[in-house]
Enzyme design. Structure first.
Site, PDB file in Angstrom:
ATOM      1  N   PRO A  10      62.624   7.676 -11.421  1.00 43.29           N
ATOM      2  CG  PRO A  10      63.934   6.022 -10.473  1.00 43.29           C
ATOM      3  CD  PRO A  10      63.016   7.145 -10.119  1.00 43.29           C
ATOM      4  CG  ASN A  11      64.589   4.417 -15.813  1.00 42.30           C
ATOM      5  OD1 ASN A  11      65.473   4.891 -16.522  1.00 42.30           O
ATOM      6  ND2 ASN A  11      64.846   3.626 -14.782  1.00 42.30           N
ATOM      7  NE  ARG A  24      63.213  -1.172 -24.789  1.00 41.79           N
ATOM      8  CZ  ARG A  24      64.033  -1.968 -24.082  1.00 41.79           C
ATOM      9  NH1 ARG A  24      65.074  -1.461 -23.491  1.00 41.79           N
ATOM     10  NH2 ARG A  24      63.794  -3.241 -23.980  1.00 41.79           N
ATOM     11  CE1 TYR A  38      55.655   0.627 -15.789  1.00 38.04           C
ATOM     12  CE2 TYR A  38      57.357   0.167 -17.423  1.00 38.04           C
ATOM     13  CZ  TYR A  38      56.873   0.062 -16.139  1.00 38.04           C
ATOM     14  OH  TYR A  38      57.599  -0.615 -15.184  1.00 38.04           O
ATOM     15  CB  ALA A  98      63.104   1.583  -9.718  1.00 35.39           C
ATOM     16  CD  GLU A 135      53.785   4.263  -3.586  1.00 33.31           C
ATOM     17  OE1 GLU A 135      54.528   4.587  -2.647  1.00 33.31           O
ATOM     18  OE2 GLU A 135      53.555   3.076  -3.900  1.00 33.31           O
ATOM     19  CG  HIS A 157      52.996   2.416  -8.467  1.00 33.33           C
ATOM     20  ND1 HIS A 157      54.321   2.726  -8.631  1.00 33.33           N
ATOM     21  CD2 HIS A 157      52.754   2.416  -7.141  1.00 33.33           C
ATOM     22  CE1 HIS A 157      54.867   2.892  -7.437  1.00 33.33           C
ATOM     23  NE2 HIS A 157      53.941   2.713  -6.510  1.00 33.33           N
ATOM     24  NE  ARG A 209      55.349  -4.744 -13.726  1.00 33.83           N
ATOM     25  CZ  ARG A 209      56.134  -3.735 -14.077  1.00 33.83           C
ATOM     26  NH1 ARG A 209      55.801  -2.494 -13.724  1.00 33.83           N
ATOM     27  NH2 ARG A 209      57.242  -3.952 -14.760  1.00 33.83           N
TER      28      ARG A 209
HETATM   29  O1  CA2 Z   1      53.955   1.228 -12.643  1.00 29.51           O
HETATM   30  C1  CA2 Z   1      54.634   2.208 -12.308  1.00 29.51           C
HETATM   31  O2  CA2 Z   1      54.257   3.361 -12.435  1.00 29.51           O
HETATM   32  C2  CA2 Z   1      56.046   1.980 -11.749  1.00 29.51           C
HETATM   33  O3  CA2 Z   1      56.262   2.946 -10.726  1.00 29.51           O
HETATM   34  C3  CA2 Z   1      57.004   2.199 -12.906  1.00 29.51           C
HETATM   35  C4  CA2 Z   1      58.452   1.906 -12.551  1.00 29.51           C
HETATM   36  C5  CA2 Z   1      58.597   0.539 -11.868  1.00 29.51           C
HETATM   37  O4  CA2 Z   1      59.936   0.360 -11.437  1.00 29.51           O
HETATM   38  C6  CA2 Z   1      57.646   0.383 -10.697  1.00 29.51           C
HETATM   39  O5  CA2 Z   1      57.797  -0.912 -10.175  1.00 29.51           O
HETATM   40  C7  CA2 Z   1      56.217   0.603 -11.129  1.00 29.51           C
HETATM   41  C8  CA2 Z   1      59.321   1.918 -13.800  1.00 29.51           C
HETATM   42  C9  CA2 Z   1      59.244   3.183 -14.619  1.00 29.51           C
HETATM   43  C10 CA2 Z   1      60.062   2.942 -15.844  1.00 29.51           C
HETATM   44  O6  CA2 Z   1      59.358   3.373 -16.958  1.00 29.51           O
HETATM   45  C11 CA2 Z   1      59.763   2.918 -18.185  1.00 29.51           C
HETATM   46  C12 CA2 Z   1      59.297   3.622 -19.254  1.00 29.51           C
HETATM   47  C13 CA2 Z   1      59.641   3.227 -20.527  1.00 29.51           C
HETATM   48  C14 CA2 Z   1      60.459   2.129 -20.725  1.00 29.51           C
HETATM   49  C15 CA2 Z   1      60.915   1.421 -19.642  1.00 29.51           C
HETATM   50  C16 CA2 Z   1      60.572   1.830 -18.356  1.00 29.51           C
END
Ligand code: CA2
Length: 144
Positions: free
Chosen positions: A9-10, A17, A22, A76, A97, A99, A106
């Protein structure tokens, strides 16, 4: 050798953002990078992204008999999903996996990963390169 690369997701919002966490590049750039790496390494790849836990479970199940390994950034769902853990265990394919950020540096709720319990490795905090490292780890694992 065929790999499935799954993003949760996301992650489709990348580059829009939170560039400090990221990076500035968008999701299409990530997918292009994964294709480039796989082409260079002679690996067939299919990339998926979903915001829905059940869809991710369906994709993992569909890898059975079709893919030799899985790269997954469960986003997430990393920190909550026993369903994704169980799906990875069910197909019993080697999985890594990934990230983008270093989840151990974090918030404490990001320190736990359920899917990692069914993975041969976890790569974190290396941005897009983490996907390349995951692909290379699987290539090495599968060639043994
Ligand atoms: O660091 C990573 O790759 C994560 O998997 C990214 C997830 C986060 O919930 C994990 O804890 C770590 C979040 C991805 C959301 O990506 C966004 C992209 C643009 C703006 C906001 C969030």
């Amino acid at each position: 050798m065929k790999l499935f690369v799954l993003n949760g997701p996301n992650l489709n919002m990348l580059g829009i953002r939170e560039p400090g966490i990221y990076g500035k590049q968008d999701f299409n750039a990530l997918i292009a990078y994964i294709h480039e790496v796989c082409q260079r390494e002679g690996i067939e790849v299919e990339c998926f992204q979903s915001n829905h836990e059940g869809v991710l479970v369906d994709i993992i199940q569909s890898a059975y008999g079709k893919a030799d390994g899985i790269v997954i950034n469960p986003a997430a769902y990393t920190h909550t999903s026993v369903a994704i853990l169980d799906a990875l265990k069910a197909v019993a394919l080697p999985a890594v996996e990934v990230h983008l950020s270093d989840i151990k540096e974090r918030e404490s709720f990001r320190h736990i990963s359920y899917p990692a319990m069914a993975c041969i490795a976890q790569v974190k905090g290396k941005g897009f390169y983490g996907y390349e490292e995951a692909i290379l780890l699987l290539k090495e694992h599968l060639s043994k």
